[in-house]
Design an enzyme around this catalytic site. Sequence first.
Site, PDB file in Angstrom:
ATOM      1  CG  ASP A 125      -1.869   1.210   1.198  1.00 41.86           C
ATOM      2  OD1 ASP A 125      -2.464   1.462   0.130  1.00 41.86           O
ATOM      3  OD2 ASP A 125      -1.985   1.925   2.206  1.00 41.86           O
ATOM      4  CB  SER A 126       0.176   4.722  -0.996  1.00 43.77           C
ATOM      5  OG  SER A 126      -1.075   4.794  -0.340  1.00 43.77           O
ATOM      6  CE1 TYR A 155       3.187   5.844  -3.008  1.00 46.43           C
ATOM      7  CE2 TYR A 155       2.284   4.034  -4.294  1.00 46.43           C
ATOM      8  CZ  TYR A 155       3.296   4.556  -3.521  1.00 46.43           C
ATOM      9  OH  TYR A 155       4.409   3.791  -3.272  1.00 46.43           O
ATOM     10  CB  CYS A 158      -2.456   0.951  -2.861  1.00 54.71           C
ATOM     11  SG  CYS A 158      -2.534   2.683  -3.266  1.00 54.71           S
ATOM     12  CG  ASN A 159      -8.884   0.992  -3.892  1.00 55.09           C
ATOM     13  OD1 ASN A 159      -9.787   0.438  -4.480  1.00 55.09           O
ATOM     14  ND2 ASN A 159      -8.642   0.798  -2.608  1.00 55.09           N
ATOM     15  CD  GLU A 211      -2.586   8.643   6.234  1.00 55.86           C
ATOM     16  OE1 GLU A 211      -1.574   9.291   6.540  1.00 55.86           O
ATOM     17  OE2 GLU A 211      -2.589   7.710   5.417  1.00 55.86           O
ATOM     18  CB  CYS A 225      -9.994   5.173  -1.167  1.00 58.39           C
ATOM     19  SG  CYS A 225      -8.694   5.936  -0.180  1.00 58.39           S
ATOM     20  CG  HIS A 236      -6.996   6.122   4.074  1.00 55.97           C
ATOM     21  ND1 HIS A 236      -6.145   5.563   3.139  1.00 55.97           N
ATOM     22  CD2 HIS A 236      -6.208   6.731   4.987  1.00 55.97           C
ATOM     23  CE1 HIS A 236      -4.897   5.837   3.481  1.00 55.97           C
ATOM     24  NE2 HIS A 236      -4.906   6.546   4.601  1.00 55.97           N
TER      25      HIS A 236
HETATM   26  N1  DGL Z   1      -3.989   3.784  -0.500  1.00 55.92           N
HETATM   27  C1  DGL Z   1      -4.631   4.779  -1.327  1.00 55.92           C
HETATM   28  C2  DGL Z   1      -5.774   4.142  -2.105  1.00 55.92           C
HETATM   29  O1  DGL Z   1      -6.316   3.113  -1.747  1.00 55.92           O
HETATM   30  C3  DGL Z   1      -5.116   5.954  -0.501  1.00 55.92           C
HETATM   31  C4  DGL Z   1      -4.020   6.822   0.061  1.00 55.92           C
HETATM   32  C5  DGL Z   1      -3.170   7.471  -1.004  1.00 55.92           C
HETATM   33  O2  DGL Z   1      -3.659   8.363  -1.737  1.00 55.92           O
HETATM   34  O3  DGL Z   1      -2.010   7.082  -1.106  1.00 55.92           O
HETATM   35  O4  DGL Z   1      -6.163   4.674  -3.120  1.00 55.92           O
END
Ligand code: DGL
Length: 271
Positions: free
Chosen positions: A6-7, A38, A69-70, A155, A187, A189
Amino acid sequence: MIALFDSGIGGLTVLKPVLKELPQYDYIYLGDSARSPYGPRSPETIKKFSEEAVEYLFNRGVTLIIFACNTASSVALRHVQQKYLKGDKEQDRKILGVLIPLAEEVTKQTKTNRVGVVGTKATISSQSYNSEIHKINPETKVYSQTCPLLVPIIEESWHTKPEATSILRKYLKPLKSTNIDTLILGCTHYPIMHKDFQKYMGKKTKVFDTGEVVAKSLADYLERHPEIEKKLSKSTPKKRIFLTTDDPAKMKTFAEKHLGQKIKMPEKITL
Ligand code: DGL
């Protein structure tokens, strides 16, 4: 070994149900927190960061990488699959994302063929959910919405504050008038605010629990692919390795709170 990439820390919302569904395997969780988020970044940058993560994880002997990570799944998954899974190596290792399981679930569950997707700017502008959904059913109408402020709010643990709910309502208002009957939280989060999404969208719209859909689909995938399953390690005691490119203590605190269990201090790595 299975890796979840994940990011940052959001992918823990995917790790939690995966650990519940498939506790028997060893896992590495890699969060690129030093370069998170990201979502607002360009496709080129997201692809470069994703390549670095994949190279790192394959060099550590991982067999199966899940892009939790989406944003990375939307923008870079196909690219890294083409780059790193050529020829013979395709047999030995895999990279999977979160989009296909969610697209399959939403097309299975919708009765009106009107579905919604919320995600980061990069995810929504890639139109990747639309194309995966249309591959399954070209008739499905997909309504999307970016919710860029939600990641920093979550966050900061501000998501229970009234300000967060009011921002969420503003984002969801255009979706509410489309009469969608299913909504993908695209996403990592957003599932932390699942109840708020469900409350605002109302009973007529089913808001998916993203991580659970992904965990079930992974279990199904491993059943259909015994050649991959048999390569996955199952140590005693089970390995749960956490890697971060930023502050290990910060990841530890968030992970313990979210997973509801103690974890070893994450390892700080450089990609
Ligand atoms: N992990 C990212 C997603 O699922 C969300 C956080 C980011 O923008 O890095 O898209």
